[in-house]
Design an enzyme around this catalytic site. Structure first.
Site, PDB file in Angstrom:
ATOM      1  N   PHE A  12       0.097   9.296  -2.091  1.00 15.97           N
ATOM      2  CA  PHE A  12       1.381   8.983  -1.448  1.00 15.97           C
ATOM      3  C   PHE A  12       2.135   7.906  -2.242  1.00 15.97           C
ATOM      4  O   PHE A  12       3.205   8.162  -2.809  1.00 15.97           O
ATOM      5  CB  PHE A  12       1.103   8.557   0.003  1.00 15.97           C
ATOM      6  CG  PHE A  12       2.189   7.781   0.657  1.00 15.97           C
ATOM      7  CD1 PHE A  12       3.508   8.237   0.650  1.00 15.97           C
ATOM      8  CD2 PHE A  12       1.905   6.573   1.298  1.00 15.97           C
ATOM      9  CE1 PHE A  12       4.515   7.501   1.263  1.00 15.97           C
ATOM     10  CE2 PHE A  12       2.910   5.849   1.907  1.00 15.97           C
ATOM     11  CZ  PHE A  12       4.211   6.303   1.883  1.00 15.97           C
ATOM     12  N   ASP A  56     -12.115  10.890 -12.424  1.00 16.77           N
ATOM     13  CA  ASP A  56     -12.626  10.007 -11.386  1.00 16.77           C
ATOM     14  C   ASP A  56     -12.738   8.598 -11.969  1.00 16.77           C
ATOM     15  O   ASP A  56     -13.500   8.388 -12.925  1.00 16.77           O
ATOM     16  CB  ASP A  56     -13.999  10.517 -10.911  1.00 16.77           C
ATOM     17  CG  ASP A  56     -14.476   9.765  -9.684  1.00 16.77           C
ATOM     18  OD1 ASP A  56     -14.090   8.592  -9.504  1.00 16.77           O
ATOM     19  OD2 ASP A  56     -15.241  10.362  -8.901  1.00 16.77           O
ATOM     20  N   LEU A  73      -4.154   2.098  -8.290  1.00 15.21           N
ATOM     21  CA  LEU A  73      -4.000   2.459  -6.878  1.00 15.21           C
ATOM     22  C   LEU A  73      -5.124   3.360  -6.382  1.00 15.21           C
ATOM     23  O   LEU A  73      -5.181   3.674  -5.187  1.00 15.21           O
ATOM     24  CB  LEU A  73      -2.659   3.187  -6.659  1.00 15.21           C
ATOM     25  CG  LEU A  73      -1.403   2.337  -6.482  1.00 15.21           C
ATOM     26  CD1 LEU A  73      -1.029   1.615  -7.777  1.00 15.21           C
ATOM     27  CD2 LEU A  73      -0.230   3.200  -6.051  1.00 15.21           C
ATOM     28  N   LYS A 105      -7.581  -4.414 -20.419  1.00 16.37           N
ATOM     29  CA  LYS A 105      -8.026  -5.394 -21.411  1.00 16.37           C
ATOM     30  C   LYS A 105      -7.966  -4.799 -22.823  1.00 16.37           C
ATOM     31  O   LYS A 105      -7.435  -5.409 -23.747  1.00 16.37           O
ATOM     32  CB  LYS A 105      -9.457  -5.825 -21.077  1.00 16.37           C
ATOM     33  CG  LYS A 105     -10.033  -6.859 -22.013  1.00 16.37           C
ATOM     34  CD  LYS A 105     -11.441  -7.205 -21.616  1.00 16.37           C
ATOM     35  CE  LYS A 105     -12.200  -7.776 -22.787  1.00 16.37           C
ATOM     36  NZ  LYS A 105     -13.632  -7.843 -22.525  1.00 16.37           N
ATOM     37  N   ARG A 106      -8.486  -3.569 -22.969  1.00 16.16           N
ATOM     38  CA  ARG A 106      -8.524  -2.920 -24.282  1.00 16.16           C
ATOM     39  C   ARG A 106      -7.112  -2.751 -24.851  1.00 16.16           C
ATOM     40  O   ARG A 106      -6.885  -2.902 -26.044  1.00 16.16           O
ATOM     41  CB  ARG A 106      -9.211  -1.558 -24.154  1.00 16.16           C
ATOM     42  CG  ARG A 106      -9.196  -0.812 -25.440  1.00 16.16           C
ATOM     43  CD  ARG A 106      -9.910   0.517 -25.444  1.00 16.16           C
ATOM     44  NE  ARG A 106      -9.411   1.257 -26.588  1.00 16.16           N
ATOM     45  CZ  ARG A 106      -9.141   2.536 -26.597  1.00 16.16           C
ATOM     46  NH1 ARG A 106      -9.380   3.267 -25.546  1.00 16.16           N
ATOM     47  NH2 ARG A 106      -8.661   3.109 -27.687  1.00 16.16           N
ATOM     48  N   TYR A 145     -14.129  -0.476   3.162  1.00 17.36           N
ATOM     49  CA  TYR A 145     -12.796  -0.569   2.537  1.00 17.36           C
ATOM     50  C   TYR A 145     -12.421  -2.032   2.320  1.00 17.36           C
ATOM     51  O   TYR A 145     -12.030  -2.436   1.221  1.00 17.36           O
ATOM     52  CB  TYR A 145     -11.788   0.116   3.456  1.00 17.36           C
ATOM     53  CG  TYR A 145     -10.357   0.121   2.961  1.00 17.36           C
ATOM     54  CD1 TYR A 145      -9.976   0.881   1.856  1.00 17.36           C
ATOM     55  CD2 TYR A 145      -9.374  -0.610   3.625  1.00 17.36           C
ATOM     56  CE1 TYR A 145      -8.656   0.919   1.423  1.00 17.36           C
ATOM     57  CE2 TYR A 145      -8.044  -0.579   3.201  1.00 17.36           C
ATOM     58  CZ  TYR A 145      -7.691   0.188   2.099  1.00 17.36           C
ATOM     59  OH  TYR A 145      -6.378   0.224   1.688  1.00 17.36           O
ATOM     60  N   THR A 175       2.462   0.875   4.866  1.00 22.16           N
ATOM     61  CA  THR A 175       3.650   1.452   4.232  1.00 22.16           C
ATOM     62  C   THR A 175       3.724   2.937   4.550  1.00 22.16           C
ATOM     63  O   THR A 175       2.688   3.609   4.654  1.00 22.16           O
ATOM     64  CB  THR A 175       3.590   1.197   2.712  1.00 22.16           C
ATOM     65  OG1 THR A 175       3.572  -0.220   2.503  1.00 22.16           O
ATOM     66  CG2 THR A 175       4.792   1.782   2.002  1.00 22.16           C
TER      67      THR A 175
HETATM   68  P1  NAD Z   1      -3.518   8.077  -0.899  1.00 28.19           P
HETATM   69  O1  NAD Z   1      -4.814   8.479  -0.320  1.00 28.19           O
HETATM   70  O2  NAD Z   1      -2.328   8.948  -0.668  1.00 28.19           O
HETATM   71  O3  NAD Z   1      -3.648   7.846  -2.459  1.00 28.19           O
HETATM   72  C1  NAD Z   1      -4.818   7.423  -3.095  1.00 28.19           C
HETATM   73  C2  NAD Z   1      -4.967   8.223  -4.372  1.00 28.19           C
HETATM   74  O4  NAD Z   1      -6.134   7.769  -5.084  1.00 28.19           O
HETATM   75  C3  NAD Z   1      -5.164   9.724  -4.116  1.00 28.19           C
HETATM   76  O5  NAD Z   1      -4.301  10.470  -4.927  1.00 28.19           O
HETATM   77  C4  NAD Z   1      -6.636   9.958  -4.473  1.00 28.19           C
HETATM   78  O6  NAD Z   1      -6.899  11.277  -4.894  1.00 28.19           O
HETATM   79  C5  NAD Z   1      -6.833   8.910  -5.558  1.00 28.19           C
HETATM   80  N1  NAD Z   1      -8.236   8.543  -5.763  1.00 28.19           N
HETATM   81  C6  NAD Z   1      -9.152   8.175  -4.820  1.00 28.19           C
HETATM   82  N2  NAD Z   1     -10.337   7.909  -5.406  1.00 28.19           N
HETATM   83  C7  NAD Z   1     -10.159   8.102  -6.743  1.00 28.19           C
HETATM   84  C8  NAD Z   1     -11.008   7.993  -7.867  1.00 28.19           C
HETATM   85  N3  NAD Z   1     -12.288   7.637  -7.751  1.00 28.19           N
HETATM   86  N4  NAD Z   1     -10.507   8.277  -9.100  1.00 28.19           N
HETATM   87  C9  NAD Z   1      -9.215   8.668  -9.246  1.00 28.19           C
HETATM   88  N5  NAD Z   1      -8.368   8.789  -8.221  1.00 28.19           N
HETATM   89  C10 NAD Z   1      -8.828   8.511  -6.973  1.00 28.19           C
HETATM   90  O7  NAD Z   1      -3.216   6.594  -0.346  1.00 28.19           O
HETATM   91  P2  NAD Z   1      -1.960   5.627  -0.560  1.00 28.19           P
HETATM   92  O8  NAD Z   1      -1.435   5.272   0.781  1.00 28.19           O
HETATM   93  O9  NAD Z   1      -1.032   6.180  -1.563  1.00 28.19           O
HETATM   94  O10 NAD Z   1      -2.688   4.325  -1.129  1.00 28.19           O
HETATM   95  C11 NAD Z   1      -2.649   3.997  -2.511  1.00 28.19           C
HETATM   96  C12 NAD Z   1      -3.286   2.621  -2.725  1.00 28.19           C
HETATM   97  O11 NAD Z   1      -2.566   1.639  -1.988  1.00 28.19           O
HETATM   98  C13 NAD Z   1      -4.746   2.532  -2.284  1.00 28.19           C
HETATM   99  O12 NAD Z   1      -5.436   1.729  -3.214  1.00 28.19           O
HETATM  100  C14 NAD Z   1      -4.667   1.817  -0.954  1.00 28.19           C
HETATM  101  O13 NAD Z   1      -5.844   1.086  -0.680  1.00 28.19           O
HETATM  102  C15 NAD Z   1      -3.465   0.911  -1.153  1.00 28.19           C
HETATM  103  N6  NAD Z   1      -2.834   0.574   0.138  1.00 28.19           N
HETATM  104  C16 NAD Z   1      -2.020   1.456   0.765  1.00 28.19           C
HETATM  105  C17 NAD Z   1      -1.444   1.102   1.980  1.00 28.19           C
HETATM  106  C18 NAD Z   1      -0.495   2.010   2.706  1.00 28.19           C
HETATM  107  O14 NAD Z   1      -0.013   1.634   3.776  1.00 28.19           O
HETATM  108  N7  NAD Z   1      -0.131   3.180   2.214  1.00 28.19           N
HETATM  109  C19 NAD Z   1      -1.732  -0.151   2.558  1.00 28.19           C
HETATM  110  C20 NAD Z   1      -2.597  -1.004   1.892  1.00 28.19           C
HETATM  111  C21 NAD Z   1      -3.136  -0.648   0.668  1.00 28.19           C
END
Ligand code: NAD
Ligand code: UDP
Length: 312
Positions: A12, A56, A73, A105-106, A145, A175
């Site tokens: 997202f 991954d 993210l 870093k790299r 988490y 968000t």
């Molecule tokens: P989301 O689930 O839509 O997006 C997360 C993305 O990370 C997905 O596309 C998923 O496939 C990818 N992903 C997960 N594990 C992975 C891995 N091991 N390797 C590669 N890709 C991987 O969620 P989001 O709402 O877009 O959140 C994005 C980031 O923002 C996250 O780190 C989340 O913790 C942080 N966040 C979001 C919110 C919110 O309200 N949306 C609030 C606090 C923090």
């Protein structure tokens, strides 16, 4: 042309960030394993400056071209996702963040960690400022988490202090916006889906717990300002407008013109009772503040889904 790597770029927030960076003239490499993200989120992107790498982040990642920015993210974000994937969540927060920091870093790239207001747990300070250390249950279900993100913050600060990496940490408060999955379990997409299907809205507890909801474009603006700043300690980015979950459900019923009722279900364990960001730091150091209120943001979200918004 600067090159940005966006881990979790098919999710997202990541997909909106990719859009924003491409519009600003960046080359963008989106790294995602599609666990909770989808190719649909990025299929509208046609530019040759965009590349998708299915990978991954728990595994080492190599990018054989210069990289200027790493936005990290990748992580499940919705409670139902991280409760379904507890070990994966811990691993992507630890090994995944380690790999993303190693990449920065790299390449001597600027780095931004997507952290969360969940590091404050069920807060005993309200609103939450960055100096508050939080109130997290490490062994409860949400601990996978919350602690993964707290560890990721510690790792990021260590890479900054010991390795001199140009790191930044954003603590994101709830968000929302277009492209949230209707079944991702978070309050806004769930209530919108239920309202549009004329099904009862499932409010947990008595719905008196509060959250502060930020529209996605405001958040992304905060990311861009923060990564180009000289601030290395965490910064809250969120909308300080605070609503009970019952109020949220009622606004969504009104905007959709739905006839759905509200049903009350059990409150999940360790569900924070209040949450609101103190955004004093973002205001003073980044000149950032949100521009879109809840009702306007919900209208934009519904319009993005092709839904006609009720006038009242
Ligand atoms: P989301 O689930 O839509 O997006 C997360 C993305 O990370 C997905 O596309 C998923 O496939 C990818 N992903 C997960 N594990 C992975 C891995 N091991 N390797 C590669 N890709 C991987 O969620 P989001 O709402 O877009 O959140 C994005 C980031 O923002 C996250 O780190 C989340 O913790 C942080 N966040 C979001 C919110 C919110 O309200 N949306 C609030 C606090 C923090
Ligand atoms: N919530 C709810 N009904 C739902 C989904 C969520 O009442 O169908 C509540 C949830 O208990 C929490 C709030 O809405 O108090 C926000 O939940 P969300 O999953 O969106 O985010 P988070 O708990 O991570 O802030």
């Amino acid at each position: 042309m600067p090159t940005s790597v966006v881990t979790g770029g098919a999710g997202f927030l990541g997909s909106h960030l990719c859009d924003r960076l491409l519009a600003a003239g960046h080359r963008v490499i989106c790294v995602d394993n599609l666990d909770t993200g989808t190719l649909e989120n990025i299929e509208h992107i046609r530019q040759p400056e965009f590349a998708f790498l299915q990978h991954d982040m728990i595994q080492h990642v190599t990018i054989d071209e210069p990289v200027d920015y790493v936005f990290h993210l990748a992580s499940p974000a919705s409670p139902i996702d991280y409760l379904r994937l507890p070990l994966h969540t811990l691993k992507v927060g630890s090994y995944g963040t380690h790999n993303a920091l190693g990449l920065a870093k790299r390449h001597r790239a600027r780095f931004l960690l997507a952290s969360t207001s969940e590091v404050y747990g069920d807060p005993q300070q309200h609103p939450q400022s960055e100096s508050y250390w939080g109130h997290v249950n490490p062994i409860g279900p949400r601990g996978v988490y919350d602690e993964a993100k707290r560890y990721a913050e510690a790792l990021t600060m260590a890479y900054h202090r010991q390795q001199g990496v140009d790191t930044h940490i954003v603590r994101i408060f709830n968000t929302y916006g277009p492209r949230m999955r209707p079944h991702d379990g978070r309050a806004i997409p769930t209530f919108v889906r239920q309202a549009l299907e004329d099904k009862p809205l499932t409010v947990f507890g008595q719905g008196q717990q509060t959250r502060s909801f930020c529209f996605v474009s405001d958040l992304i603006e905060g990311f861009i300002r923060l990564i180009d700043s000289e601030i290395h300690t965490p910064v809250n980015i969120g909308n300080p407008g605070e609503f009970t979950i019952l109020e949220l459900a009622e606004v969504i019923l009104r905007l959709t013109g739905s006839r759905s009722s509200i049903v009350y279900e059990a409150l999940p364990q360790d569900d924070p009772t209040v949450r609101r960001p103190d955004i004093g730091l973002a205001r003073s150091l980044l000149g950032w503040e949100p521009t879109i209120g809840l009702e306007e943001g919900l209208r934009l979200t519904l319009e993005g889904m092709g839904v006609e918004v009720a006038v009242a």
